[in-house]
Design a protein around this motif. Sequence first.
Motif, PDB file in Angstrom:
ATOM      1  N   SER A  91       0.827  -1.206   0.000  1.00 16.65           N
ATOM      2  CA  SER A  91       0.000   0.000   0.000  1.00 16.65           C
ATOM      3  C   SER A  91       0.861   1.256   0.000  1.00 16.65           C
ATOM      4  O   SER A  91       0.621   2.200  -0.751  1.00 16.65           O
ATOM      5  CB  SER A  91      -0.929   0.021   1.211  1.00 16.65           C
ATOM      6  OG  SER A  91      -1.775  -1.081   1.195  1.00 16.65           O
ATOM      7  N   LEU A  92       1.868   1.266   0.879  1.00 14.03           N
ATOM      8  CA  LEU A  92       2.747   2.427   0.939  1.00 14.03           C
ATOM      9  C   LEU A  92       3.564   2.577  -0.350  1.00 14.03           C
ATOM     10  O   LEU A  92       3.852   3.697  -0.769  1.00 14.03           O
ATOM     11  CB  LEU A  92       3.676   2.324   2.151  1.00 14.03           C
ATOM     12  CG  LEU A  92       2.996   2.407   3.511  1.00 14.03           C
ATOM     13  CD1 LEU A  92       4.004   2.179   4.626  1.00 14.03           C
ATOM     14  CD2 LEU A  92       2.270   3.716   3.698  1.00 14.03           C
ATOM     15  N   GLY A 129      14.870   6.437  -1.433  1.00 14.91           N
ATOM     16  CA  GLY A 129      15.290   5.933  -0.133  1.00 14.91           C
ATOM     17  C   GLY A 129      14.253   5.009   0.479  1.00 14.91           C
ATOM     18  O   GLY A 129      14.597   4.006   1.121  1.00 14.91           O
ATOM     19  N   PHE A 130      12.987   5.320   0.277  1.00 14.59           N
ATOM     20  CA  PHE A 130      11.908   4.474   0.785  1.00 14.59           C
ATOM     21  C   PHE A 130      12.018   3.059   0.223  1.00 14.59           C
ATOM     22  O   PHE A 130      11.780   2.075   0.922  1.00 14.59           O
ATOM     23  CB  PHE A 130      10.548   5.079   0.418  1.00 14.59           C
ATOM     24  CG  PHE A 130       9.378   4.201   0.749  1.00 14.59           C
ATOM     25  CD1 PHE A 130       8.890   4.149   2.041  1.00 14.59           C
ATOM     26  CD2 PHE A 130       8.769   3.440  -0.223  1.00 14.59           C
ATOM     27  CE1 PHE A 130       7.810   3.337   2.352  1.00 14.59           C
ATOM     28  CE2 PHE A 130       7.687   2.630   0.075  1.00 14.59           C
ATOM     29  CZ  PHE A 130       7.204   2.581   1.369  1.00 14.59           C
ATOM     30  N   PHE A 131      12.384   2.968  -1.058  1.00 15.11           N
ATOM     31  CA  PHE A 131      12.492   1.652  -1.677  1.00 15.11           C
ATOM     32  C   PHE A 131      13.846   0.991  -1.427  1.00 15.11           C
ATOM     33  O   PHE A 131      13.939  -0.232  -1.373  1.00 15.11           O
ATOM     34  CB  PHE A 131      12.223   1.740  -3.184  1.00 15.11           C
ATOM     35  CG  PHE A 131      10.782   2.005  -3.490  1.00 15.11           C
ATOM     36  CD1 PHE A 131       9.832   1.029  -3.303  1.00 15.11           C
ATOM     37  CD2 PHE A 131      10.371   3.246  -3.945  1.00 15.11           C
ATOM     38  CE1 PHE A 131       8.491   1.271  -3.564  1.00 15.11           C
ATOM     39  CE2 PHE A 131       9.036   3.501  -4.212  1.00 15.11           C
ATOM     40  CZ  PHE A 131       8.094   2.510  -4.018  1.00 15.11           C
ATOM     41  N   THR A 172       6.320  -1.001  11.174  1.00 16.20           N
ATOM     42  CA  THR A 172       6.616   0.294  11.788  1.00 16.20           C
ATOM     43  C   THR A 172       7.710   1.011  11.020  1.00 16.20           C
ATOM     44  O   THR A 172       7.608   2.206  10.738  1.00 16.20           O
ATOM     45  CB  THR A 172       7.036   0.110  13.264  1.00 16.20           C
ATOM     46  OG1 THR A 172       5.992  -0.588  13.938  1.00 16.20           O
ATOM     47  CG2 THR A 172       7.293   1.436  13.927  1.00 16.20           C
ATOM     48  N   THR A 173       8.755   0.279  10.647  1.00 16.84           N
ATOM     49  CA  THR A 173       9.852   0.871   9.876  1.00 16.84           C
ATOM     50  C   THR A 173       9.343   1.419   8.556  1.00 16.84           C
ATOM     51  O   THR A 173       9.699   2.521   8.150  1.00 16.84           O
ATOM     52  CB  THR A 173      10.952  -0.178   9.621  1.00 16.84           C
ATOM     53  OG1 THR A 173      11.403  -0.685  10.867  1.00 16.84           O
ATOM     54  CG2 THR A 173      12.105   0.421   8.846  1.00 16.84           C
ATOM     55  N   ARG A 174       8.495   0.681   7.899  1.00 18.60           N
ATOM     56  CA  ARG A 174       7.981   1.110   6.595  1.00 18.60           C
ATOM     57  C   ARG A 174       7.082   2.336   6.732  1.00 18.60           C
ATOM     58  O   ARG A 174       7.126   3.235   5.892  1.00 18.60           O
ATOM     59  CB  ARG A 174       7.266  -0.048   5.928  1.00 18.60           C
ATOM     60  CG  ARG A 174       8.247  -1.129   5.540  1.00 18.60           C
ATOM     61  CD  ARG A 174       7.576  -2.325   4.984  1.00 18.60           C
ATOM     62  NE  ARG A 174       8.586  -3.294   4.601  1.00 18.60           N
ATOM     63  CZ  ARG A 174       8.454  -4.585   4.758  1.00 18.60           C
ATOM     64  NH1 ARG A 174       7.351  -5.075   5.274  1.00 18.60           N
ATOM     65  NH2 ARG A 174       9.406  -5.411   4.388  1.00 18.60           N
ATOM     66  N   ILE A 175       6.292   2.378   7.758  1.00 18.53           N
ATOM     67  CA  ILE A 175       5.426   3.542   7.977  1.00 18.53           C
ATOM     68  C   ILE A 175       6.265   4.768   8.294  1.00 18.53           C
ATOM     69  O   ILE A 175       6.019   5.858   7.758  1.00 18.53           O
ATOM     70  CB  ILE A 175       4.382   3.251   9.076  1.00 18.53           C
ATOM     71  CG1 ILE A 175       3.380   2.211   8.567  1.00 18.53           C
ATOM     72  CG2 ILE A 175       3.670   4.529   9.504  1.00 18.53           C
ATOM     73  CD1 ILE A 175       2.453   1.663   9.618  1.00 18.53           C
ATOM     74  N   VAL A 176       7.277   4.599   9.141  1.00 16.66           N
ATOM     75  CA  VAL A 176       8.167   5.721   9.466  1.00 16.66           C
ATOM     76  C   VAL A 176       8.886   6.197   8.212  1.00 16.66           C
ATOM     77  O   VAL A 176       9.013   7.403   7.977  1.00 16.66           O
ATOM     78  CB  VAL A 176       9.162   5.324  10.581  1.00 16.66           C
ATOM     79  CG1 VAL A 176      10.263   6.356  10.733  1.00 16.66           C
ATOM     80  CG2 VAL A 176       8.425   5.131  11.894  1.00 16.66           C
ATOM     81  N   LEU A 177       9.370   5.269   7.385  1.00 13.95           N
ATOM     82  CA  LEU A 177      10.035   5.654   6.138  1.00 13.95           C
ATOM     83  C   LEU A 177       9.097   6.446   5.236  1.00 13.95           C
ATOM     84  O   LEU A 177       9.493   7.438   4.618  1.00 13.95           O
ATOM     85  CB  LEU A 177      10.538   4.418   5.395  1.00 13.95           C
ATOM     86  CG  LEU A 177      11.819   3.802   5.893  1.00 13.95           C
ATOM     87  CD1 LEU A 177      12.083   2.481   5.172  1.00 13.95           C
ATOM     88  CD2 LEU A 177      12.981   4.754   5.695  1.00 13.95           C
ATOM     89  N   PHE A 178       7.855   6.005   5.144  1.00 14.96           N
ATOM     90  CA  PHE A 178       6.885   6.714   4.306  1.00 14.96           C
ATOM     91  C   PHE A 178       6.638   8.118   4.846  1.00 14.96           C
ATOM     92  O   PHE A 178       6.630   9.094   4.091  1.00 14.96           O
ATOM     93  CB  PHE A 178       5.569   5.933   4.224  1.00 14.96           C
ATOM     94  CG  PHE A 178       4.561   6.571   3.320  1.00 14.96           C
ATOM     95  CD1 PHE A 178       4.633   6.381   1.955  1.00 14.96           C
ATOM     96  CD2 PHE A 178       3.550   7.360   3.823  1.00 14.96           C
ATOM     97  CE1 PHE A 178       3.707   6.963   1.105  1.00 14.96           C
ATOM     98  CE2 PHE A 178       2.617   7.950   2.992  1.00 14.96           C
ATOM     99  CZ  PHE A 178       2.699   7.746   1.624  1.00 14.96           C
ATOM    100  N   LEU A 179       6.456   8.227   6.147  1.00 16.48           N
ATOM    101  CA  LEU A 179       6.222   9.545   6.748  1.00 16.48           C
ATOM    102  C   LEU A 179       7.425  10.459   6.565  1.00 16.48           C
ATOM    103  O   LEU A 179       7.266  11.658   6.289  1.00 16.48           O
ATOM    104  CB  LEU A 179       5.872   9.401   8.229  1.00 16.48           C
ATOM    105  CG  LEU A 179       4.526   8.748   8.521  1.00 16.48           C
ATOM    106  CD1 LEU A 179       4.355   8.520  10.017  1.00 16.48           C
ATOM    107  CD2 LEU A 179       3.386   9.577   7.966  1.00 16.48           C
TER     108      LEU A 179
END
Length: 112
Positions: free
Chosen positions: A7-8, A64-66, A83-90
Amino acid sequence: MNDIFLSLSVGMRVLMAVATPLARQRIKPNRFYGVRTALTLRDDAAWYRANRPFGKVMLACGAGFFLFPALPGHWRENADNATTRIVLFLLAVSVPVICALINASREKRGSS
């Protein structure tokens, strides 16, 4: 991969697609899309000076997200890194906005 990352990923790809024309200076000043401040809407040169770096930073943050999950230990089938993926997206969304705000304050001081 899990549903959160997928999703992200879709959201990040959309943001990167939106940022690409800004980075390439293909979007003219408008009230709907880009870094819109009183100065950028009134001055075409200021518009491009504000939106080009915003687009580039958004693209770099998207990359960087990818790339970050590909680091050793972060990209495992059983790893739960939601959590890591959500923080990266934010971070990927907020860093370009912060850079745009800093750039806008510099522009404002420079035009005074």
